[in-house]
Design an enzyme around this catalytic site. Sequence first.
Site, PDB file in Angstrom:
ATOM      1  CB  CYS A 104      -0.935  -0.138   1.278  1.00 28.57           C
ATOM      2  SG  CYS A 104      -2.534   0.828   0.930  1.00 28.57           S
ATOM      3  CG  HIS A 105       0.067   4.824   1.746  1.00 29.16           C
ATOM      4  ND1 HIS A 105      -1.107   4.278   1.413  1.00 29.16           N
ATOM      5  CD2 HIS A 105      -0.099   6.044   1.077  1.00 29.16           C
ATOM      6  CE1 HIS A 105      -2.044   5.200   0.992  1.00 29.16           C
ATOM      7  NE2 HIS A 105      -1.438   6.228   0.875  1.00 29.16           N
TER       8      HIS A 105
END
Length: 171
Positions: A104-105
């Site tokens: 994800c991030h």
Amino acid sequence: MGKKIATVITDMFEDVEYTEPADAFKEAGHEVITIEKEKGNKVTGKNKETTLTIDHGIEDVNVDDFDALFIPGGFSPDILRADDRFVKFAKGFMDAKKPVFAICHGPQLLITAKALEGRDATGYKSIQVDMEYAGAKVVDKEVVVCQDQLVTSRQPDDIPAFNREALKLLK
């Protein structure tokens, strides 16, 4: 034989992006070690579903002590990348060609470490252009494995594929 997985994490991590991979790693016999600013700190996921007590402070760890690096998503990677110690730690794994798992991030920490140039990778939709600026070849699919070292995924829905590929690299 189980591997030691360094997990860099702080408040506001995406709960399931830590818990599901960590559980899969532990079930496969690996050790998941949490690292934040100070040993004993308590960090809580952004959904308030998970609170962890940190195993080690960043000052007390060395890349050589671990077999792999795990970077869960949420806001945690963005917070950690403001601290040069975490940036240097992440870059050390990339430079040493040790497995790195970022979901994800999570790749935000690798962007700041300038460790994505020439790499195939993916990440959450909102950071994909940042990854491109950092020199990565962004592929929009559930999991991307680059050079038998870097495993990246986009979002919580991708966790099963992320876990599958990360576990393959740990064998």
